[in-house]
Design an enzyme around this catalytic site. Structure first.
Site, PDB file in Angstrom:
ATOM      1  N   GLU A  19       0.850  -1.306  -0.145  1.00  0.00           N
ATOM      2  CA  GLU A  19      -0.003  -0.080  -0.195  1.00  0.00           C
ATOM      3  C   GLU A  19       0.762   1.236  -0.019  1.00  0.00           C
ATOM      4  O   GLU A  19       0.380   2.502  -0.459  1.00  0.00           O
ATOM      5  CB  GLU A  19      -0.852  -0.118   1.268  1.00  0.00           C
ATOM      6  CG  GLU A  19      -1.871  -1.073   1.009  1.00  0.00           C
ATOM      7  CD  GLU A  19      -3.197  -0.651  -0.018  1.00  0.00           C
ATOM      8  OE1 GLU A  19      -3.504   0.568   0.034  1.00  0.00           O
ATOM      9  OE2 GLU A  19      -3.239  -1.828  -0.853  1.00  0.00           O
ATOM     10  N   SER A  54     -45.379 -36.871  37.571  1.00  0.00           N
ATOM     11  CA  SER A  54     -45.025 -37.098  38.904  1.00  0.00           C
ATOM     12  C   SER A  54     -43.830 -36.625  39.666  1.00  0.00           C
ATOM     13  O   SER A  54     -43.543 -36.331  40.614  1.00  0.00           O
ATOM     14  CB  SER A  54     -44.876 -38.773  39.121  1.00  0.00           C
ATOM     15  OG  SER A  54     -46.115 -39.280  38.827  1.00  0.00           O
TER      16      SER A  54
END
Length: 640
Positions: free
Chosen positions: A28, A426
């Site tokens: 870059e 139960s």
């Protein structure tokens, strides 16, 4: 799990390896450390090119320095114009005065967009190579450095040749600047561009329901914006090892139960003409039930069937060219008794009677008696029609260590552990017994077990609760025995005596029901609640009757590392001792959590529930060989 709109991880410049910095500078802005924000030689070069290309439609080459790119990324738009260029140059010079070169580079490397939703090099390195930045090779670092120019045009699968060419260009620049040796450059140029691709979904095998539940929780707490854009770091309570066990056990149980009902036939039928690969790849298969794989039956005989596996997909979505095959022998289909028809329930004697060419099925590896995998041999599977849920919790803190919300998250995202309201049957009885024992009863109180009739009022007829499965009555029994045998008539008599309003109050205290109507059938577990609520209630029996709140989250930190939520609210006196330890006593943890039931009642209920395993309805668990307390619960017609 990972849920960001933009995937970004911030790295200080000190943590970025020299190689990666050099790669970006080479690609870059190689004069970055020399110029004052604008690179005049670069501009002259770009200007000459601009005049050459005048009149053609090519985009002018930018001569942006890294500083100019920072100015553009943070403060400007992407338009191609001279005014933007001038603004960019002025801002770049001001940024150079305000910040050091290292700080500017740090901003750049953490903000730059590198394709596939990744912002910054730390995120990109995970997304493309599933590595941290300091593990990148020269070739990988060069590829990432090539991306800022045109992330979409350099896609590693769709535009592989162009991506490799641009990567090699960066390698050449590194060599030219003397930042790498000739031998390393040659090796990097030859390296194949392999992308492993890290998915953004839950990474822990079998943790999808868990991750999704946490995502929902954060969404409700902080809203959508903070969830996806807040940079929150969430620490969950999940124990990965236990999660895998829970998942394996749950699936094993569902499959075993389902296979006992027989084989219902293939997922679907497909035409085998031509190449079967692409056709099979189009059929949706479940991705989270490995080692199960989808396959198609290619040919069958009495002794075996040849199958072809669903081909995988590459990162760009293209179907893989590789075709894998395997064999399903007679041992692999022995369980598959037809679930209907004239031969229902008969063990198959030939593979061809179970599988037909074109059948799309699931298979997994076949194991021998010693538990060794038989190479190339597979076993037929079917997706169970029954599902379930499981939660494992630390009873002292309410931390959920493992949670399974169903057979497969890919098949159904409905979390049966937290969203499915079902009857506890139960398993609700211990709450009734604890209400009775807090109010004058003891485990040795004798209650009569005999038929009972309850008039339900005008026109509603008479209710006659019966004992499940046995249908017989034991006469006078102690409460301990009644709970062990799960006797319904005793429970109804208790509820009549103690009164349903009190039982409703207890169920609310334990968090099982929000409101309990005053019907006696609710004492037998007729209301609806979730697995998570039941596990939390049972945790309170286990921890001596203290209230706990279930949680999947230990703590949440914001993007600056401040803790914004902590599950453990206990106060720690003396934890922040100034000046270190000076022989003072250890800190006191102040536990202000409410006592839901008497600690002695909690102890006695636990002891009675141990009896359920030792001599009651759950004796099958004795072989685990550890002290276990619990309670079975089945609803009418075995629906739950």
């Amino acid at each position: 799990g990972d849920y960001p709109r933009e995937r970004g991880l911030s790295l200080p410049i000190q943590a970025v390896p020299k190689l990666v910095i050099n790669a970006f500078l080479a690609a870059e802005d190689k004069n970055f450390y020399e110029h004052g924000g604008i690179d005049f030689t670069g501009m002259a070069r770009a200007g000459a090119l601009y005049l050459q290309n005048l009149g053609s439609n090519r985009r002018p080459q930018g001569a942006s320095t890294i500083t100019q790119q920072v100015a553009k990324n943070f403060l400007l738009t992407n338009e191609v114009s001279f005014t933007r260029k001038i603004k960019e140059a002025l801002l770049a010079m001001r940024i150079e005065r305000a910040y050091s070169k290292d700080r500017i580079l740090e901003l750049y490397l953490n903000e730059i967009y590198l394709g596939l939703g990744a912002y910054g090099i730390a995120a990109a390195s995970l997304v493309y190579f599933d590595k941290s930045v300091n593990e990148l090779t020269i070739a990988e670092a060069s590829y990432l450095a090539a991306l800022p120019k045109a992330p979409a045009a350099l896609h590693p699968v769709r535009n592989r040749d162009r991506a490799v060419e641009r990567r090699n260009y960066v390698v050449d620049r590194l060599l030219e600047n003397g930042w790498i040796k000739q031998a390393d450059a040659d090796k990097a140029r030859k390296e194949v561009l392999n992308v492993t691709g890290r998915s953004s979904t839950a990474h822990i095998f079998a943790g999808e329901y868990f991750a999704e539940e946490v995502r929902r929780d954060i969404f409700e707490r902080y809203g959508e914006k903070k969830l996806y854009e807040g940079g929150l770091s969430v620490r969950t309570t999940l124990d990965p090892k236990m999660q895998v066990w829970a998942r394996r056990t749950m699936i094993g149980g569902l499959v075993k139960y389902d296979e006992a009902t027989g084989y219902r036939g293939p997922v679907q039928q497909m035409d085998l003409a031509g190449d079967w690969g692409p056709k099979l790849a189009e059929i949706k298969s479940l991705s989270d039930i490995s080692p199960w794989r989808m396959a198609v039956v290619l040919e069958t005989s009495d002794q075996s069937a040849r199958i072809g596996f669903q081909p995988g997909r590459e990162l760009g979505g293209a179907i893989s060219k590789v075709r894998q095959t395997g064999i399903v022998g007679l041992d692999g289909v022995r369980w598959a008794k037809p679930a209907s028809g004239p031969t229902r329930g008969k063990t198959p004697t030939s593979v061809a009677s179970v599988l037909k060419p074109g059948d799309v099925i699931y298979v997994d590896p076949l194991f021998d008696k010693e538990g060794k995998e038989i190479e190339g041999q597979f076993r037929l599977r079917q997706l169970p029609e029954v599902s379930g849920a499981m939660v494992a919790m630390d009873p002292w803190t309410g931390r959920v260590l493992a949670m399974v919300g169903g057979f497969s998250f890919d098949q159904s995202q409905f979390n049966r552990a937290t969203q499915a309201y079902r009857q506890p049957g139960s398993s609700f009885k211990p709450l009734v017994y604890s209400a009775a024992m807090d109010n004058g009863y003891t485990p040795s109180t004798v209650v009569v077990d005999a038929p009972i009739e309850i008039d339900q009022g005008q026109g509603a007829g008479v209710w006659r609760p019966e004992n499940y499965s046995t249908g017989k009555y034991y006469g006078p029994v102690t409460l301990r025995n009644a709970l062990q045998r799960s006797l319904n008539t005793v429970t109804v008599r208790l509820a009549q005596d103690v009164g349903m309003p009190l039982i409703g109050e207890y169920s609310k205290r334990f968090g099982v029901y929000d409101e309990l109507p005053n019907y006696l059938s609710y004492a037998l577990g007729a209301g609806e609640t979730t697995v998570m609520r039941m596990v939390t209630a049972y945790s309170m029996f286990a921890n001596g009757g203290r209230r706990v709140k279930s949680t999947l989250i230990d703590r949440i930190q914001d993007r600056y590392g401040h803790t914004i939520f902590k599950h453990d609210q206990r106060e720690c006196r003396g934890c922040d001792a100034p000046g270190g330890w000076k022989n003072q006593p250890e800190p006191q943890l102040v536990d202000r959590r409410e006592q839901v039931i008497d600690a002695m009642t909690a102890y006695q209920i636990t002891s009675m529930m141990e009896g359920v395993v030792q001599a009651g309805t759950a004796t099958v668990l004795k072989e685990v060989g550890k002290p276990i307390a619990g309670k079975t619960g089945t609803t009418n017609d075995e629906k739950d």
